[in-house]
Write a protein that holds these residues in place. Sequence first.
Motif, PDB file in Angstrom:
ATOM      1  N   TYR A 224     134.862  13.626  63.739  1.00  0.00           N
ATOM      2  CA  TYR A 224     135.477  12.831  62.584  1.00  0.00           C
ATOM      3  C   TYR A 224     135.796  11.396  62.528  1.00  0.00           C
ATOM      4  CZ  TYR A 224     140.180  11.710  64.512  1.00  0.00           C
ATOM      5  OH  TYR A 224     141.192  11.081  65.086  1.00  0.00           O
ATOM      6  N   LEU A 225     135.555  11.057  63.647  1.00  0.00           N
ATOM      7  CA  LEU A 225     135.808   9.598  63.905  1.00  0.00           C
ATOM      8  C   LEU A 225     134.705   8.711  62.843  1.00  0.00           C
ATOM      9  CD1 LEU A 225     136.327   9.334  67.813  1.00  0.00           C
ATOM     10  CD2 LEU A 225     138.169   9.457  66.051  1.00  0.00           C
ATOM     11  N   LYS A 226     133.635   9.339  62.855  1.00  0.00           N
ATOM     12  CA  LYS A 226     132.607   8.431  62.089  1.00  0.00           C
ATOM     13  C   LYS A 226     133.271   8.089  60.614  1.00  0.00           C
ATOM     14  CE  LYS A 226     128.197   8.602  59.533  1.00  0.00           C
ATOM     15  NZ  LYS A 226     129.090   8.596  58.204  1.00  0.00           N
ATOM     16  N   ASN A 227     134.125   8.940  59.896  1.00  0.00           N
ATOM     17  CA  ASN A 227     134.751   8.386  58.848  1.00  0.00           C
ATOM     18  C   ASN A 227     136.061   8.093  58.834  1.00  0.00           C
ATOM     19  OD1 ASN A 227     132.428   8.963  56.966  1.00  0.00           O
ATOM     20  ND2 ASN A 227     132.582  11.150  57.340  1.00  0.00           N
ATOM     21  N   ARG A 228     136.891   8.465  60.080  1.00  0.00           N
ATOM     22  CA  ARG A 228     138.354   7.981  60.196  1.00  0.00           C
ATOM     23  C   ARG A 228     138.011   6.373  60.418  1.00  0.00           C
ATOM     24  NH1 ARG A 228     141.902   5.079  60.414  1.00  0.00           N
ATOM     25  NH2 ARG A 228     143.796   5.986  61.801  1.00  0.00           N
ATOM     26  N   TYR A 229     136.978   6.054  61.233  1.00  0.00           N
ATOM     27  CA  TYR A 229     136.816   4.640  61.467  1.00  0.00           C
ATOM     28  C   TYR A 229     135.612   4.227  61.005  1.00  0.00           C
ATOM     29  CZ  TYR A 229     140.711   5.431  64.619  1.00  0.00           C
ATOM     30  OH  TYR A 229     142.088   5.791  65.434  1.00  0.00           O
ATOM     31  N   ASN A 230     134.479   4.064  61.876  1.00  0.00           N
ATOM     32  CA  ASN A 230     133.164   3.940  61.450  1.00  0.00           C
ATOM     33  C   ASN A 230     131.987   4.461  62.523  1.00  0.00           C
ATOM     34  OD1 ASN A 230     133.076   1.903  63.482  1.00  0.00           O
ATOM     35  ND2 ASN A 230     133.265   0.232  62.073  1.00  0.00           N
ATOM     36  N   LEU A 231     130.853   4.317  62.290  1.00  0.00           N
ATOM     37  CA  LEU A 231     129.951   4.804  63.197  1.00  0.00           C
ATOM     38  C   LEU A 231     129.846   4.120  64.626  1.00  0.00           C
ATOM     39  CD1 LEU A 231     127.543   7.041  63.617  1.00  0.00           C
ATOM     40  CD2 LEU A 231     125.954   4.990  62.855  1.00  0.00           C
ATOM     41  N   LYS A 232     130.156   3.130  64.512  1.00  0.00           N
ATOM     42  CA  LYS A 232     130.247   1.971  65.878  1.00  0.00           C
ATOM     43  C   LYS A 232     131.205   2.658  66.711  1.00  0.00           C
ATOM     44  CE  LYS A 232     128.087  -2.169  64.322  1.00  0.00           C
ATOM     45  NZ  LYS A 232     128.147  -3.544  64.123  1.00  0.00           N
ATOM     46  N   THR A 233     132.453   2.931  65.958  1.00  0.00           N
ATOM     47  CA  THR A 233     133.435   3.530  66.854  1.00  0.00           C
ATOM     48  C   THR A 233     133.314   4.740  67.183  1.00  0.00           C
ATOM     49  OG1 THR A 233     135.254   1.976  65.342  1.00  0.00           O
ATOM     50  CG2 THR A 233     135.993   3.830  66.974  1.00  0.00           C
ATOM     51  N   GLN A 234     132.677   5.544  66.764  1.00  0.00           N
ATOM     52  CA  GLN A 234     132.434   6.990  67.018  1.00  0.00           C
ATOM     53  C   GLN A 234     131.229   6.968  68.348  1.00  0.00           C
ATOM     54  OE1 GLN A 234     129.514   9.217  65.251  1.00  0.00           O
ATOM     55  NE2 GLN A 234     130.712  11.079  65.203  1.00  0.00           N
ATOM     56  N   GLN A 235     130.568   6.146  67.947  1.00  0.00           N
ATOM     57  CA  GLN A 235     129.224   6.069  69.412  1.00  0.00           C
ATOM     58  C   GLN A 235     130.111   5.416  70.523  1.00  0.00           C
ATOM     59  OE1 GLN A 235     126.153   7.450  68.997  1.00  0.00           O
ATOM     60  NE2 GLN A 235     127.336   8.491  67.471  1.00  0.00           N
ATOM     61  N   ALA A 236     130.958   4.549  70.429  1.00  0.00           N
ATOM     62  CA  ALA A 236     131.560   3.950  71.498  1.00  0.00           C
ATOM     63  C   ALA A 236     132.262   4.786  72.453  1.00  0.00           C
ATOM     64  CB  ALA A 236     132.470   2.684  71.260  1.00  0.00           C
ATOM     65  N   LEU A 237     133.183   5.637  71.876  1.00  0.00           N
ATOM     66  CA  LEU A 237     134.052   6.761  72.260  1.00  0.00           C
ATOM     67  C   LEU A 237     133.221   7.706  72.820  1.00  0.00           C
ATOM     68  CD1 LEU A 237     136.953   6.546  69.603  1.00  0.00           C
ATOM     69  CD2 LEU A 237     136.772   5.318  71.877  1.00  0.00           C
ATOM     70  N   ALA A 238     132.156   8.256  71.892  1.00  0.00           N
ATOM     71  CA  ALA A 238     131.062   9.226  72.471  1.00  0.00           C
ATOM     72  C   ALA A 238     130.606   8.890  73.754  1.00  0.00           C
ATOM     73  CB  ALA A 238     130.279   9.406  71.501  1.00  0.00           C
ATOM     74  N   TRP A 239     129.951   8.000  73.940  1.00  0.00           N
ATOM     75  CA  TRP A 239     129.179   7.329  75.201  1.00  0.00           C
ATOM     76  C   TRP A 239     130.107   7.199  76.296  1.00  0.00           C
ATOM     77  CZ3 TRP A 239     124.235   7.860  76.010  1.00  0.00           C
ATOM     78  CH2 TRP A 239     123.271   8.012  75.069  1.00  0.00           C
ATOM     79  N   SER A 240     131.144   6.420  76.143  1.00  0.00           N
ATOM     80  CA  SER A 240     132.131   6.293  77.270  1.00  0.00           C
ATOM     81  C   SER A 240     132.831   7.635  77.636  1.00  0.00           C
ATOM     82  CB  SER A 240     133.184   5.271  76.834  1.00  0.00           C
ATOM     83  OG  SER A 240     133.913   5.522  75.653  1.00  0.00           O
ATOM     84  N   GLY A 241     133.017   8.524  76.598  1.00  0.00           N
ATOM     85  CA  GLY A 241     133.748   9.788  76.915  1.00  0.00           C
ATOM     86  C   GLY A 241     132.649  10.738  77.833  1.00  0.00           C
ATOM     87  N   MET A 242     131.508  10.814  77.368  1.00  0.00           N
ATOM     88  CA  MET A 242     130.375  11.387  78.058  1.00  0.00           C
ATOM     89  C   MET A 242     130.320  10.823  79.597  1.00  0.00           C
ATOM     90  SD  MET A 242     127.413  12.510  75.325  1.00  0.00           S
ATOM     91  CE  MET A 242     126.887  10.740  75.244  1.00  0.00           C
TER      92      MET A 242
END
Length: 525
Positions: A111-129
């Motif tokens: 949901y973060l892609k539309n709650r924030y934007n794609l860059k935010t979603q990818q930053a949290l996704a990669w660091s979380g992984m």
Amino acid sequence: MNSLDWAVLIGYFGIMVAIGVWSHKRVDNVSDFFTAGGKMPWWLSGISHHMSGYSAVMFTGYAGIAYTYGVTSFITWSFPIALGIAIGSKLFAPRINRLRGRLHVASPLEYLKNRYNLKTQQALAWSGMLLKIVDVAAKWAAIATLLSVFTGISINQGILITGVITAIYCTIGGLWADALTELGQFIIQLLAGVAMFVAVVSKLGPHGGFFGVWDEPELAGHGKPLVGPYGTIFLLAFLFIKLFEYNGGMLNQAQRYMATSSPKEAARSARLSAVLWLVWPVILFFPMWMSPLLVDAQKPDGSDSYALMTEQLLPHGLLGLVIVGFFSHTMAMCSSDANAIAAVFTRDVAPVISRQARLWNERSGLLAARLTTVVFLGLSMAVATQVNSPAFKDIITVVIKWVAGLMGPIAIPMMLGLLRTFRKSGPTAALTSWSMGLLAFWLVNYPINWSVEGGVPLEYQVSIPLAVSLILYILVGYLKPEDTPERDAIIEKINTDGDGSAGAAVIPPPAGEADDVVTPQGRLP
């Protein structure tokens, strides 16, 4: 271990694989694999949520804390977890369930892609992984350490055995297999924990009995709730960290909320997990608190004390059951983590880095999910062989310092983004909070820690990154509000049941597409 103990252990592994094979029948698509299709009963979700928070680190790292300091191991670990989940049952569990039910997502970060934007979603996704790889690696190292005490096999061999068995059942059966094996593991843990509790209590007669034992010199200070590096600041910081971590910040617990049929059921599952965290760890910890009376730990941190006590006190058969209990904790957490990270990669990351991934059908998506699960487990097992290296130090350092310290910057934009109160905090606030929190972790744990005599106290190492992230997320959102009608619509969908007041349903497009929102009226830029 003798042949009876080995039979119990091998039988356990066989049952876990059988559950995975049976669960395979319930997995027809990606939604089934990652969120059980929203069909999981609340009580099973609650037990699974509870079990997925354990690992063998409790019987190594936290056993060492209990051996050295006593009851503070409960006060500063399971108690704040219980309180945090209880708060989250009202604050986060229903909202996370609506991510699946109303936004139709299969990953907690989708949901973060539309709650924030794609860059935010990818930053949290990669660091979380990446953080999860290190976190799970510590769990593999912990169970392998215990296995080496009992069997004499090497740490790396223990990592390989447990990792392969876990990979088989969780890859075949998805979240259903995770939850059902965790139910079986809870039953095993119950039997093993009670057996160990009774065995230890039976040895306390010469030491003043159940109540008088606290006066023994070996237990001096063990009854104090906050001692050593685990003081009031550490407790408050850990409570705040666990509020985010165990309500979805580390992703795997969020899936348990998403797997239930409704927000109400998600809240019930959270309350059950909170009660279990408040009551059950006392039974598990009591033998550890008594361990200085019964064994002499060979390792400086006392992390082998529980294993030594188990070998000394329990007869064969029961010894095998307790060893199975060790495995059940670690396999429960690691399998749930693997499923969560597979969801993040296949739903959030792969469509961004591969055009072909955006065209996956149900069969291709499910195959990708299973392959990602195997790859994640393999990487975490490889890192596990380095947990006791100079880079990572010991197991408990990885779990407390790295995971607790790095979790906040990742979890705060994800979790607070669910709440109306923080609707003005947009992508600038989220990325600033995330990046500055990670920078604060590095500064506090390395350059500053090296320059301060005696080092920075542990409570500040884990709390400062989270505090920096939280303050910046709120402050930047206030100074640079980025609320839009589209973002407000998403937040309303997460915070209301029924049709709500937000108008048309907001359904995120695949992660690789442009930053917009899809409604029944069309695509909003």
